[in-house]
Design an enzyme around this catalytic site. Structure first.
Site, PDB file in Angstrom:
ATOM      1  N   LYS A  84       0.816  -1.284   0.098  1.00 56.97           N
ATOM      2  CA  LYS A  84      -0.152  -0.034  -0.065  1.00 56.97           C
ATOM      3  C   LYS A  84       0.936   1.162   0.122  1.00 56.97           C
ATOM      4  O   LYS A  84       1.866   1.293   0.606  1.00 56.97           O
ATOM      5  CB  LYS A  84      -1.007  -0.244   1.376  1.00 56.97           C
ATOM      6  CG  LYS A  84      -1.772   0.969   1.416  1.00 56.97           C
ATOM      7  CD  LYS A  84      -2.631   0.709   2.653  1.00 56.97           C
ATOM      8  CE  LYS A  84      -3.823   1.781   2.770  1.00 56.97           C
ATOM      9  NZ  LYS A  84      -4.640   1.448   4.020  1.00 56.97           N
ATOM     10  N   SER A 165      -9.349   0.977   3.190  1.00 58.85           N
ATOM     11  CA  SER A 165      -8.624   1.966   2.607  1.00 58.85           C
ATOM     12  C   SER A 165      -7.595   1.206   1.528  1.00 58.85           C
ATOM     13  O   SER A 165      -6.770   1.761   0.802  1.00 58.85           O
ATOM     14  CB  SER A 165      -7.854   3.341   3.047  1.00 58.85           C
ATOM     15  OG  SER A 165      -6.908   2.623   4.311  1.00 58.85           O
ATOM     16  N   SER A 189      -9.817  -1.393   7.495  1.00 58.38           N
ATOM     17  CA  SER A 189      -9.164  -1.161   6.146  1.00 58.38           C
ATOM     18  C   SER A 189      -8.384  -2.360   5.279  1.00 58.38           C
ATOM     19  O   SER A 189      -7.964  -2.065   4.249  1.00 58.38           O
ATOM     20  CB  SER A 189      -7.998   0.001   6.102  1.00 58.38           C
ATOM     21  OG  SER A 189      -8.884   1.187   6.409  1.00 58.38           O
TER      22      SER A 189
END
Length: 524
Positions: A84, A165, A189
């Site tokens: 990420k 996310s 997330s």
């Protein structure tokens, strides 16, 4: 998926890829090239990858040389992965949390988890897209959008959001752009996007995995998690990223078949969790299928105890569903009080550690000012960018706190921990004096209320794919355990995986979708 030296590698596990590498069916360079080609073909459609590592093939070549000399570092030697874009990598890529303001900024070191994976011989393919600033910036926004990466889409149905996310990390694994990925979680997330993209997500206990080098949100809740196509793959990665930090435990040793369900005991938290799922018409197909899965778990010999409630359910679960500001009229009991206070402080510390910072972003004040200055691209003002109709409302609330860790902050931290731990998960697991082997939950119920209870507690959670719903969106079943019991999650997650074999490939419905996908508290 392009074949790799004539071999179809789509959906192959890490163990299977290693077998082909060991037998010389293809090289690490060839495998890396195959995944890079997959990214080239799919990323313009899905926007799951924010940046590709320009050194990936050179890394692969060096690892091929080691293998030729019979030097294999670990089960991850030569396996391509993504991280990420809020997980720092000290290389020719940028670590930005999806925003243009950190392009060109230099980090002092790899994040600790990246360092461990590099040492294990894994091949870093690039950075995955995310909801900008890990969904921190606003209370109403287009999920999975970032100014650098654009709108990430769900490969099962492109008109629906992929969760947040860590959406890019989940989408990339689901569509075979990498063998595994890392995400981060403050509240839902890792687990939530894993669930909506038909992959396994493990959110570890807060503190089990180092967050050094991760752009922070809230250290009391933050953790780094693993996303993969199987429980075993996710466990292999978890073994690597916990090594030399907190644990030397081999989580892969707990991988089990469905026979492990014989004699197991699970609870179903009804109040605020299954209850909401049962009443939500949009989740009707999911709820029905999950009921069938629970019956199969029973048929395999497990005991499933209904109404294993969190005693504090009404106090920590909003009747509206996931809501980290709940209760808004009692900030001394609100999760967001903790998040907004810690974010202000931790962000300043992270930015101070950068070795180069061309846009002079040193504080939340600077972040807000940059978004205001470039509002057409960064949506700093309400109504100036369609992805952020409310601008940066949560940033502004964090700014108001000034990071002051006052009595309200400490009361809120103590409250959410007590209500989610002793009066929540731990109480539910000690059902009638019987210690349960896990709490089974519908991950997507009311946008992740079960994830939120685990997040407030800092406790571990796993999701295992079950199937797809009426909209074609993937969904799974979650298991929650108490602190440092990842072993139980892996044992029973792999057992359920073996029983139901619920993962299906993405169908790419609504392939021409071009919409924003709003979540949160919309305009009144």
């Amino acid at each position: 998926m392009p074949t790799c030296c004539g071999i179809d590698i789509e959906d192959l596990s890490i163990v299977q890829l290693q077998q082909y590498l060991a037998h010389g069916a293809f090289s690490i360079r060839a495998l890396t090239s195959c995944y890079l080609e997959r990214i080239t073909r799919l990323n313009p459609l899905l926007r799951a990858v924010i940046e590709v590592n320009p050194d990936a093939l050179d890394i692969a070549d060096e690892l091929d040389k080691e293998r030729a000399m019979e030097q294999v570092r670990s089960p991850l030697h030569g396996i391509p992965f993504l991280v990420k874009d809020n997980i720092a990598t000290k290389d020719r890529m940028h670590t930005t949390a999806g925003t243009t303001m950190l392009v060109g900024a230099k980090v002092p070191d790899d994040a600790h988890v990246v360092s461990l994976l590099r040492s294990a011989g894994a091949v870093l393919l690039g950075h995955a897209n995310l909801s900008e600033w890990a969904s921190m910036r606003s209370s109403y926004y287009s999920e999975a959008y970032s100014s650098r990466g654009g709108q990430c889409r769900n490969p099962y149905n492109l008109a629906y959001h992929p969760g947040g996310s860590s959406n890019g990390s989940a989408v990339a694994v689901a569509t075979n752009m990498c063998a595994f990925s890392l995400g981060t979680e403050t509240d839902g997330s890792v687990v939530f996007p894993a669930d909506r993209n038909g992959v396994v997500g493990i959110k570890p206990t807060v503190g089990l995995v180092s967050c050094q080098g991760v752009i922070p949100e809230c250290s009391s809740l933050d953790t780094v998690g693993t996303l993969a196509r199987t429980v075993k793959d996710a466990a292999i990665v978890l073994d690597c990223i916990t090594k030399s930090f907190v644990s030397e435990q081999q989580y892969t040793s707990y991988i089990s078949g469905q026979e492990a369900l014989e004699g197991a005991r699970f609870g179903l938290p009804w109040k605020g969790v299954w209850e909401m799922a049962s009443k939500n018409k949009s989740l009707k197909a999911q709820y029905s299928r999950l009921g069938e899965v629970i019956q199969r778990i029973k048929d395999a010999g497990a005991e499933v105890i209904e109404n294993t409630d969190f005693p504090s359910a009404e106090e920590i679960i909003s009747p509206k569903g996931w809501d980290w500001e709940f209760p808004e009229d009692r900030p001394h009991q609100s999760e967001f009080t903790v998040v907004k206070t810690e974010f202000y402080n931790h962000l300043k510390t992270y930015l101070a550690g950068l070795t180069s910072n061309p846009n002079n972003i040193h504080s939340l004040e600077d972040v807000i000012a940059y978004n205001m200055k470039y509002t057409e691209k960064e949506g700093g003002r309400p109504g100036t960018h369609p992805a952020w109709p409310k601008g940066q409302a949560n940033f502004e609330k964090s700014l108001e706190s000034k990071g002051v860790m006052d009595d309200t902050y400490y009361k809120a931290l103590a409250y959410i921990r007590r209500k989610s731990r002793e009066e929540g998960i731990d109480a539910a697991l000690s059902c009638g004096g019987l210690q349960l082997d896990g709490l089974l939950v519908p991950v997507q119920a009311e946008t992740g209320v079960a994830c939120q209870v685990a997040a407030k507690a800092g406790y571990p959670m796993i999701t295992v794919p079950v199937g797809v719903d009426d909209q074609g969106i993937a969904f799974g079943i979650g298991i929650i355990q108490t602190s440092r019991r990842e072993d139980m999650l892996i044992k029973y997650g792999s057992a359920i995986e073996s029983l139901i074999q619920g993962r299906t490939r993405p169908q790419f419905l609504n392939i021409h979708a071009d919409n924003y996908m709003y979540v949160g508290d919309g305009p009144k």
